[in-house]
Design a protein around this motif. Structure first.
Motif, mmCIF file in Angstrom:
data_model
loop_
_atom_site.group_PDB
_atom_site.id
_atom_site.type_symbol
_atom_site.label_atom_id
_atom_site.label_comp_id
_atom_site.label_asym_id
_atom_site.label_seq_id
_atom_site.Cartn_x
_atom_site.Cartn_y
_atom_site.Cartn_z
ATOM 1 N N GLU A 376 0.820 -1.223 0.000
ATOM 2 C CA GLU A 376 0.000 0.000 0.000
ATOM 3 C C GLU A 376 0.850 1.267 0.000
ATOM 4 O O GLU A 376 0.677 2.131 -0.862
ATOM 5 N N HIS A 380 1.435 3.934 -3.223
ATOM 6 C CA HIS A 380 1.275 5.377 -3.018
ATOM 7 C C HIS A 380 2.498 6.108 -3.578
ATOM 8 O O HIS A 380 2.369 7.113 -4.299
ATOM 9 N N ASP A 384 2.937 8.826 -6.947
ATOM 10 C CA ASP A 384 3.594 10.131 -6.921
ATOM 11 C C ASP A 384 4.729 10.200 -7.934
ATOM 12 O O ASP A 384 4.954 11.239 -8.570
ATOM 13 N N ARG A 436 -6.704 1.633 -3.446
ATOM 14 C CA ARG A 436 -6.235 2.954 -3.008
ATOM 15 C C ARG A 436 -5.323 3.596 -4.056
ATOM 16 O O ARG A 436 -5.336 4.827 -4.244
ATOM 17 N N PHE A 437 -4.545 2.790 -4.764
ATOM 18 C CA PHE A 437 -3.700 3.317 -5.826
ATOM 19 C C PHE A 437 -4.552 3.939 -6.929
ATOM 20 O O PHE A 437 -4.281 5.072 -7.369
ATOM 21 N N ARG A 440 -6.172 7.114 -5.889
ATOM 22 C CA ARG A 440 -5.231 8.232 -5.840
ATOM 23 C C ARG A 440 -4.954 8.791 -7.235
ATOM 24 O O ARG A 440 -4.811 10.007 -7.404
#
Length: 612
Positions: A376, A380, A384, A436-437, A440
């Motif tokens: 996780e 993230h 970025d 979650r990736f 984002r």
């Protein structure tokens, strides 16, 4: 005594350095004009240091037990022998385009052929023989002065030996690395012709002695074109023209985990995109699966190819091809740098950027205690970093949390219910990290211009009975945010991902390939696997065929699916094309300077002779 050991080491390094200069001077026409000579020299010095350590080890041991004369007697012939190998390659490289291994001794063993030609060899390479003789004699004479060096002050003797032995132990394996130095570590980014100039023959020769045997390859059937085949993408299938490409390789993700509901988010993405119904991995290890996915080049021997001197034969990777077309390339894996020599393979394969645990900003805080960074936080970090990559880009993300021991962060233990197998909870965690990736990156402009490809390096543990096709069944899927993806063919292999991506983004140039694009139907398609060392098999429409080390073919017919098989004496229409693939693969490895003839150029709407 230890001072004399370093004197032998220095003289050996000098000899290797001089032969390196001779190799470069004589063979410079085979090096790309833009090749970075300083980088070649700098990387090559590391290989020279390891080789010098190996050559001097008998002398070091003799000095350790207090026999300086024996040390000199051992060092001189060993140095002369390995300098001879280095000098031989100065003149032999133009014919082989590679450093020489034990096959050189095999050639010399055919004395009926080599003895009559010896006079010609001496005449043609007389300058080389003279160069070797002068070099070996000069260094040998210098070595005679080593035993005249004054003894070291007694208090320094033990300290000097302790430090020297520590340095030698590290040097013999190539440094403080997770894995010993391999041939693949000689790769320089963007310079495929540089590898033999970085290596030295001593290192390559010794490493090749350790290489595992290859399976006996079949002969090329007369009606089959050899691989790799020159292929041209069909613009008709370019549904993601010059898009970014993100390939997510999910550790140990069996197709069964999707069917059983352990990865609901990934399953939802694949339902919005497109998946191959019967999609298969080639091998059962990550170090074998990654090159199969990114270079269409699996490992059919006992060990992963990237661990062997054959690593330099893995060519024409997706990163190398797209980088020439203006793509930025990056490889992400949260593991410890050096694990499975993935960083070295990535560099050889043309990835300009590599992001591992070392590049991650919190390498200790988010360390799982075994392999690397939890999925996780690392995903993230990937999101970025992708923001910063110039478009178009190719990014490969290889996860790790679903690897044994299948640990997940302590604070999330209660968030993911366990399943019958320990890996099931880890798969749930990776699927959540993937959710979650995508949450984002969902609003990032580049994500709307990105083709996402999902697959696994290999399958994971199963709670179902062993079955030879299920063992390799992994997902292969494609996804575009907010856009439809054409339906692929119903059967494919990891080796088909490379041409499928090239066709999807509209790559305009011919390229030699080992796989085949999934964007058109083909009844002669097959997917290769290695269930056991030297036992090879392929799954194609309606059949599974196995090839034994003795050359025997065993055929099985599907009873509705490859999960249910029955023995048959009938071979499928595609069997000879698969055998041609295996024969070509063997030729490519064993005679890299004489790669198989490239067949006629085809488009994805055209079937080449032999089917695949």
């Amino acid at each position: 005594m230890w001072v004399r050991g370093w004197a032998y080491q220095a003289l050996t390094l000098l000899g290797l350095f001089i032969t390196r200069l001779a190799f470069l001077w004589w063979n410079k026409p085979f090096l790309a004009p833009e090749a970075p000579l300083f980088a070649i020299w700098l990387r090559g010095m590391g290989f020279d240091w390891v080789a010098a350590t190996w050559i001097c080890l008998p002398a070091w041991l003799s000095l350790l037990v207090g026999w300086p004369k024996l040390a000199l007697w051992l060092w001189r012939p060993l140095l002369a022998l390995f300098l001879a190998l280095e000098v031989i390659d100065v003149g032999y490289f133009p014919y082989t385009h590679r450093r020489s291994g034990p096959e050189l001794l095999e050639i010399l063993s055919f004395w009926q052929d080599s003895l009559p030609a010896l006079g010609k060899y001496v005449r043609d390479f007389s300058a080389g023989f003279l160069f070797w003789g002068l070099l070996a004699a000069g260094l040998g004479a210098a070595g005679g002065y080593v035993n005249r060096l004054p003894p070291v002050y007694v208090r320094l003797r033990l300290f000097g030996w302790a430090v020297s032995l520590g340095i030698l132990g590290v040097s013999a394996r190539g440094g403080l690395r997770l894995k010993p130095l391999f041939v693949v570590d000689a790769a320089l980014e963007g310079c495929p012709t540089c590898t033999p100039f970085v290596l030295n023959t001593t290192f390559f020769f010794v490493r090749t002695l350790q290489q595992p045997p290859l399976p006996p390859w079949p002969k090329l059937p007369p009606n089959v074109l050899p691989y790799p085949r020159l292929w041209q993408a069909n613009p008709q299938y370019a549904f993601a023209p010059r898009h970014n490409v993100v390939i997510l390789i999910l550790e140990s993700l069996s197709q069964a985990y999707l069917a059983q509901g352990y990865a609901p988010f990934l399953d939802s993405l694949l339902r919005q995109g497109a998946t191959v119904r019967w999609s298969f991995a080639t091998n059962s290890r990550s170090a074998e699966g990654i090159p199969a996915i990114l270079s269409s080049f699996p490992s059919w021997g006992e060990e992963p190819l990237i661990f062997t001197p054959y690593a330099s034969r893995i060519q024409n990777s997706l990163a190398e091809i797209l980088q020439k077309w203006g793509y930025t390339t990056a490889f992400f894996h949260g593991g410890n740098n050096g694990t499975m020599v993935l960083d070295s393979y990535a560099k050889q394969a043309g990835f300009r950027h590599y992001f591992g645990r070392r590049e991650y900003p919190y390498p200790d805080r988010d360390y799982d205690g075994t392999w690397g960074i939890w999925d996780e936080p690392f995903l993230h970090f990937c999101a970025d970093q992708l923001d910063r990559l110039p478009e178009p880009f190719l990014a490969v993300i290889f996860t790790l949390s679903s690897h044994h021991p299948y640990a997940i962060p302590a604070e999330l233990q209660d968030s993911f219910p366990p399943g019958p197998l320990p890996i099931h909870r880890a798969i749930r965690y990776t699927d959540w990290a993937l959710r979650r990736f995508f949450s984002r990156i969902g609003s990032r402009p580049w994500a709307k211009r990105t083709l996402f490809v999902f697959t696994a390096d290999h399958t994971g543990p199963s709670d179902e009975p062993y079955q030879v096709a299920r063992q390799f069944h992994v997902p292969i899927g494609f996804y575009l945010m907010g856009k439809a993806v054409p339906a692929p063919d119903t059967l494919a292999s990891q080796i088909d991902i490379l041409p499928s991506v090239l066709e999807a983004v509209g790559y305009p140039h011919p390229v030699p390939i080992w796989g085949r694009s999934v964007w058109h139907k083909d009844s002669l398609r097959w997917a290769p696997q290695k269930p056991l060392p030297f036992l090879l098999q392929a799954i194609g429409p309606g059949y599974l065929v196995q090839h034994t080390p003795h050359g025997k073919l065993t055929s099985y017919r599907w009873k509705g699916s490859p999960y249910e098989l029955e023995r048959t004496d009938t071979l499928p229409p595609w069997w000879d094309d698969w055998i041609g693939y295996l024969a070509s693969y063997g030729l490519w490895l064993q005679k890299p300077q004489m790669s198989p003839a490239i067949g006629r150029t085809t488009t994805s709407s055209t079937t080449t002779e032999g089917g695949r």
